[in-house]
Design a protein around this motif. Structure first.
Motif, short mmCIF file in Angstrom:
data_model
loop_
_atom_site.label_atom_id
_atom_site.label_comp_id
_atom_site.label_asym_id
_atom_site.label_seq_id
_atom_site.Cartn_x
_atom_site.Cartn_y
_atom_site.Cartn_z
N ILE A 60 0.73 -1.23 0.29
CA ILE A 60 0.24 -0.34 0.36
C ILE A 60 0.96 1.00 -0.30
O ILE A 60 0.48 2.54 -0.36
CB ILE A 60 -1.46 -0.39 1.18
N PHE A 61 2.11 1.12 0.89
CA PHE A 61 3.14 2.47 1.03
C PHE A 61 3.63 2.67 -0.36
O PHE A 61 3.66 3.68 -1.57
CB PHE A 61 3.99 2.13 1.62
N ILE A 62 3.79 1.83 -1.02
CA ILE A 62 4.68 1.63 -2.69
C ILE A 62 3.24 1.92 -3.76
O ILE A 62 3.40 2.94 -4.30
CB ILE A 62 5.14 0.33 -2.80
N SER A 63 2.52 2.09 -3.51
CA SER A 63 1.10 2.43 -4.71
C SER A 63 0.43 3.81 -4.22
O SER A 63 0.49 4.69 -4.62
CB SER A 63 -0.03 1.12 -3.74
N ASN A 64 0.37 4.26 -3.18
CA ASN A 64 0.89 5.67 -2.40
C ASN A 64 1.36 5.97 -3.32
O ASN A 64 1.03 7.30 -3.24
CB ASN A 64 0.57 5.73 -0.95
N ARG A 65 3.34 6.01 -3.08
CA ARG A 65 4.12 6.67 -3.38
C ARG A 65 4.28 6.80 -5.84
O ARG A 65 4.57 7.41 -5.65
CB ARG A 65 4.97 6.11 -3.13
N GLY A 66 3.34 5.95 -5.88
CA GLY A 66 2.87 5.56 -7.61
C GLY A 66 4.27 5.01 -8.20
O GLY A 66 4.46 4.93 -9.21
N GLY A 67 4.63 3.84 -7.31
CA GLY A 67 5.26 2.83 -7.50
C GLY A 67 4.68 1.88 -9.25
O GLY A 67 5.08 0.95 -9.43
N PHE A 68 3.48 1.93 -9.08
CA PHE A 68 2.51 0.75 -9.48
C PHE A 68 1.52 1.59 -11.06
O PHE A 68 1.49 1.00 -11.48
CB PHE A 68 1.60 0.06 -8.90
N LEU A 69 1.77 3.15 -10.93
CA LEU A 69 1.53 3.53 -12.00
C LEU A 69 1.19 2.75 -12.96
O LEU A 69 0.76 3.61 -14.07
CB LEU A 69 1.62 5.36 -11.71
N ILE A 70 2.64 2.91 -13.75
CA ILE A 70 3.14 3.09 -14.84
C ILE A 70 2.66 1.11 -15.53
O ILE A 70 1.92 1.51 -15.98
CB ILE A 70 4.97 2.70 -14.76
N PHE A 71 1.70 0.54 -14.74
CA PHE A 71 1.41 -0.59 -14.87
C PHE A 71 -0.17 -0.19 -15.28
O PHE A 71 -0.32 -1.19 -16.30
CB PHE A 71 1.86 -1.78 -13.65
N SER A 72 -0.86 0.58 -14.45
CA SER A 72 -2.01 0.56 -14.62
C SER A 72 -2.24 1.30 -15.83
O SER A 72 -3.14 1.37 -16.72
CB SER A 72 -2.70 1.59 -13.44
N TYR A 73 -1.51 2.52 -15.85
CA TYR A 73 -1.16 3.41 -17.55
C TYR A 73 -1.69 2.58 -19.01
O TYR A 73 -2.00 3.16 -19.47
CB TYR A 73 0.18 4.60 -17.11
N ALA A 74 -0.04 1.72 -18.73
CA ALA A 74 -0.61 0.63 -19.91
C ALA A 74 -1.00 -0.23 -19.88
O ALA A 74 -1.38 -0.29 -20.98
CB ALA A 74 1.00 0.01 -19.03
N LEU A 75 -1.98 -0.52 -19.20
CA LEU A 75 -2.63 -1.60 -19.55
C LEU A 75 -4.21 -0.67 -20.01
O LEU A 75 -5.11 -1.01 -21.04
CB LEU A 75 -3.36 -2.22 -18.07
N LYS A 76 -4.20 0.12 -19.75
CA LYS A 76 -5.11 1.40 -20.00
C LYS A 76 -5.47 2.06 -21.64
O LYS A 76 -5.61 1.82 -22.23
CB LYS A 76 -5.68 2.53 -19.38
N LYS A 77 -4.11 1.76 -21.57
CA LYS A 77 -3.33 1.71 -23.54
C LYS A 77 -3.27 1.04 -23.89
O LYS A 77 -3.85 1.52 -25.45
CB LYS A 77 -1.99 2.42 -22.79
N ILE A 78 -3.17 -0.45 -23.04
CA ILE A 78 -3.08 -1.27 -24.26
C ILE A 78 -5.00 -1.82 -24.10
O ILE A 78 -4.43 -2.12 -24.99
CB ILE A 78 -3.03 -2.62 -22.91
N ARG A 79 -5.50 -1.69 -23.37
CA ARG A 79 -7.41 -1.47 -24.14
C ARG A 79 -7.76 -0.70 -24.47
O ARG A 79 -8.75 -0.58 -25.31
CB ARG A 79 -8.07 -1.16 -22.48
N ARG A 80 -6.54 0.14 -25.33
CA ARG A 80 -7.16 1.27 -26.28
C ARG A 80 -8.54 2.23 -25.92
O ARG A 80 -9.56 2.29 -26.62
CB ARG A 80 -6.94 0.45 -27.75
N ASN A 81 -8.30 2.87 -24.60
CA ASN A 81 -9.56 3.70 -24.33
C ASN A 81 -8.81 5.20 -25.05
O ASN A 81 -8.15 5.61 -25.10
CB ASN A 81 -8.85 3.75 -22.64
N LYS A 82 -9.98 5.21 -25.97
CA LYS A 82 -10.27 6.38 -26.44
C LYS A 82 -9.57 7.74 -25.79
O LYS A 82 -8.64 8.61 -25.86
CB LYS A 82 -10.91 6.84 -27.26
N ASP A 83 -10.33 8.26 -24.20
CA ASP A 83 -10.23 8.77 -23.78
C ASP A 83 -8.33 9.00 -23.51
O ASP A 83 -7.77 10.00 -23.05
CB ASP A 83 -10.73 9.02 -22.18
N ILE A 84 -7.77 7.76 -22.69
CA ILE A 84 -6.40 7.85 -22.22
C ILE A 84 -5.63 7.71 -23.40
O ILE A 84 -4.13 8.02 -23.55
CB ILE A 84 -6.10 6.14 -21.35
#
Length: 125
Positions: A60-84
């Motif tokens: 949770i501490f690592i997640s709060n610091r943004g340690g996993f943001l790149i993975f969630s951004y990449a997954l949203k990019k892969i799903r080809r969401n038009k907003d992202i």
């Protein structure tokens, strides 16, 4: 990082106690020889629950610091969401920084409590 709710503390402590109790019951039912004692089972159970809680607090501490943001951004990019597609990673991080962070302090406090309990039981064995 503040602890928001006393209910969070009660739930976390209850889960840690349940893990300790289940390991205690398992080790008592299986039995590992004549030298095995109930105090050793309590030591093992409290150690397992303390490691689980401390690891959860670290995640949770690592997640709060943004340690996993790149993975969630990449997954949203892969799903080809038009907003992202139009949003850059920098904009995505700035948006996520504004959201409220989860508290991890109670995981550490209760985890270290069970770790101390485990060490005390280990001294008595």
């Amino acid at each position: 990082m503040k602890i928001k709710n006393k209910l969070d503390i009660c739930i976390t402590f209850s889960i840690a106690f349940l893990i300790t109790f289940l390991v205690f019951l398992y080790e008592n039912s299986v039995g590992f020889g004549p030298e095995f004692t109930a105090l050793r089972a309590l030591c093992d159970g409290s150690f397992v629950s303390s490691v689980c809680l401390i690891f959860t607090g670290l995640m949770i501490f690592i997640s709060n610091r943004g340690g996993f943001l790149i993975f969630s951004y990449a997954l949203k990019k892969i799903r080809r969401n038009k907003d992202i597609q139009k949003e850059t990673y920098y904009d995505y991080v700035k948006e996520k920084e504004q959201k409220e962070k989860a508290s991890c302090l109670h995981f550490f406090i209760i985890g270290f409590f069970f770790l101390v309990l485990s060490l005390l039981c280990l001294l008595w064995i």
